[in-house]
Design an enzyme around this catalytic site. Structure first.
Site, PDB file in Angstrom:
ATOM      1  N   ARG A 196       0.881  -1.176   0.000  1.00  0.00           N
ATOM      2  CA  ARG A 196       0.000   0.000   0.000  1.00  0.00           C
ATOM      3  C   ARG A 196       0.917   1.224   0.000  1.00  0.00           C
ATOM      4  O   ARG A 196       2.129   1.104   0.020  1.00  0.00           O
ATOM      5  CB  ARG A 196      -1.011  -0.012   1.154  1.00  0.00           C
ATOM      6  CG  ARG A 196      -0.671  -0.740   2.405  1.00  0.00           C
ATOM      7  CD  ARG A 196       0.468  -0.168   3.174  1.00  0.00           C
ATOM      8  NE  ARG A 196       0.268   1.254   3.416  1.00  0.00           N
ATOM      9  CZ  ARG A 196       1.223   2.117   3.647  1.00  0.00           C
ATOM     10  NH1 ARG A 196       2.492   1.744   3.659  1.00  0.00           N
ATOM     11  NH2 ARG A 196       0.950   3.391   3.853  1.00  0.00           N
ATOM     12  N   ASP A 255      -1.990  10.943  -1.556  1.00  0.00           N
ATOM     13  CA  ASP A 255      -2.397   9.953  -2.555  1.00  0.00           C
ATOM     14  C   ASP A 255      -2.674  10.593  -3.896  1.00  0.00           C
ATOM     15  O   ASP A 255      -2.499   9.967  -4.941  1.00  0.00           O
ATOM     16  CB  ASP A 255      -3.628   9.184  -2.076  1.00  0.00           C
ATOM     17  CG  ASP A 255      -3.177   7.995  -1.267  1.00  0.00           C
ATOM     18  OD1 ASP A 255      -2.760   8.196  -0.119  1.00  0.00           O
ATOM     19  OD2 ASP A 255      -3.187   6.879  -1.799  1.00  0.00           O
ATOM     20  N   ASN A 301      -5.477  12.482   1.047  1.00  0.00           N
ATOM     21  CA  ASN A 301      -4.591  11.565   1.794  1.00  0.00           C
ATOM     22  C   ASN A 301      -5.419  10.819   2.832  1.00  0.00           C
ATOM     23  O   ASN A 301      -6.625  11.024   2.969  1.00  0.00           O
ATOM     24  CB  ASN A 301      -3.459  12.365   2.448  1.00  0.00           C
ATOM     25  CG  ASN A 301      -2.363  11.463   2.990  1.00  0.00           C
ATOM     26  OD1 ASN A 301      -1.820  10.631   2.260  1.00  0.00           O
ATOM     27  ND2 ASN A 301      -2.049  11.580   4.265  1.00  0.00           N
TER      28      ASN A 301
HETATM   29  O1  MRU Z   1      -4.442   3.132   2.466  1.00  0.00           O
HETATM   30  P1  MRU Z   1      -2.965   3.348   2.317  1.00  0.00           P
HETATM   31  O2  MRU Z   1      -2.175   2.692   3.387  1.00  0.00           O
HETATM   32  O3  MRU Z   1      -2.483   3.001   0.930  1.00  0.00           O
HETATM   33  O4  MRU Z   1      -2.801   4.916   2.496  1.00  0.00           O
HETATM   34  C1  MRU Z   1      -1.515   5.479   2.375  1.00  0.00           C
HETATM   35  C2  MRU Z   1      -1.495   6.942   2.605  1.00  0.00           C
HETATM   36  O5  MRU Z   1      -2.490   7.574   2.874  1.00  0.00           O
HETATM   37  C3  MRU Z   1      -0.185   7.616   2.410  1.00  0.00           C
HETATM   38  O6  MRU Z   1      -0.100   8.769   3.187  1.00  0.00           O
HETATM   39  C4  MRU Z   1      -0.040   8.036   0.943  1.00  0.00           C
HETATM   40  O7  MRU Z   1      -0.304   6.956   0.089  1.00  0.00           O
HETATM   41  C5  MRU Z   1       1.309   8.559   0.664  1.00  0.00           C
HETATM   42  S1  MRU Z   1       2.528   7.286   0.701  1.00  0.00           S
HETATM   43  C6  MRU Z   1       4.026   7.948   0.395  1.00  0.00           C
END
Ligand code: MRU
Length: 330
Positions: A48, A231, A241
């Protein structure tokens, strides 16, 4: 600085990932043998974090390309990967690059070569980009700073030293004293399980708090700056995010604390005007009604589980990118 794990490896034509659902209890690497396995791994948060999703999906297309007998099968694999998670732009950026290759060639052999090369390039570039984000962000962190971060935007979310954590790692390397506070990040606990685990490996002082302690910490003057990842960043600078980011940004604004977003250009979506236009992923209610498989809410309870939110650009002090820090969005 290099952390003692690889989030993704391409070894002898095999795609291998660190299974993040097992952390912090076990370090387990898994081979993803076909595009279905890659898609499931992305959906189930085995891997992720926006940049890592982009790189693993790109390798997923390479796996599919080597198994495909027709170009259509590769196109179907790309479509499948696009459908895994809707929010991280890096996924769509990588899949668009794959489509460009398919537009250019008809024979399977050059398609396979180009797709693998492209995935490898994204992988290597991401590593370098993380370093550059770290270099540009490091001067923003004063010696002795108490930094709040959210979710995991560290090495585990990328193929390098992370985005939000990169300036922290670079500051630590320079000998600054630091303290990092991490919210547990319900529902999937990326802060507790992942960010704490990776920071503890480096010796950087880190304290875990439950998500609803943050208001108290701002009010007690315990935070000097916030750095989070992203994101997707839209054309006007709005940031999507992990759920909870908006709340932290509002708190930071109210308490006059700098709020930085660290992200590579592969997270900047040139096609979407503003954050409210981004599709926010909603996930399985069980993520809320259970913790580590243990039921914590009554059967039949209604659940609302959006896993991202939007920070409007006016709450953001600066964007730490591989090309420098942007303080004004035009
Ligand atoms: O649901 P996830 O764990 O994929 O969410 C990740 C995040 O929200 C991070 O802050 C984002 O992807 C940036 S990663 C460098």
């Amino acid at each position: 600085m290099r952390l003692a794990f690889d989030t993704v490896k391409w070894e002898d034509g095999r795609l291998i990932v660190l299974d993040q659902t097992q952390l912090p209890n076990k370090v387990v690497y898994r081979e993803l043998k076909d595009v279905n396995a890659v898609a499931t791994a992305i959906k189930q948060l085995v891997i992720r974090g926006a940049p890592l999703i982009g790189v693993v999906a790109a390798y997923g297309v390479a796996v599919a390309a080597y198994q495909a007998n027709t170009k259509e099968e590769i196109i179907a694999a790309i479509a499948k990967l696009r459908g895994t998670r809707p929010t991280a732009y890096n996924l769509f950026y990588a899949m668009d690059l794959m489509h460009e290759i398919l537009d250019e060639y008809d024979e399977l052999e050059p398609i396979r070569d180009e797709i693998l090369q492209c995935a490898r390039k994204l992988h290597e570039e991401d590593r370098q980009i993380c370093d550059m984000i770290g270099e540009h962000g490091e001067p923003l962190i004063p010696d002795g700073a108490r930094v709040l971060t959210h979710c995991n935007a560290g090495a585990l979310a990328t193929t390098g030293i992370g985005t939000a954590l990169a300036p922290i790692y670079k500051s630590w390397e320079k000998g600054k004293s630091l303290h990092v506070y991490v919210g547990e990040t319900r529902p999937a606990l990326q802060g507790a399980r992942l960010t704490c685990w990776e920071l503890m490996q480096t010796g950087i002082p880190v304290t875990l708090v439950v998500d609803n302690v943050r208001g108290y910490m701002f009010e007690k003057d315990m935070i000097d700056l916030v750095i989070i990842g992203a994101d997707r960043i839209t054309k006007n600078g709005d940031v999507v995010n992990k759920i909870g980011s908006y709340e932290i940004a509002v708190l930071a604004k109210y308490h006059n604390i700098p709020f930085y977003v660290a992200a590579p250009y592969t997270t900047f979506d040139p096609n979407i005007e503003k954050g409210t236009d981004v599709t926010i992923e909603e996930r399985d209610p069980h993520e809320v009604t259970e913790i580590a498989g243990v039921k914590i809410a009554p059967d039949g309870i209604k659940v609302f589980n959006p896993v991202f939110d939007m920070v409007p650009h006016e709450l953001i002090t600066g964007y730490i990118t591989e090309k420098g820090v942007i303080t004004k969005f035009t």
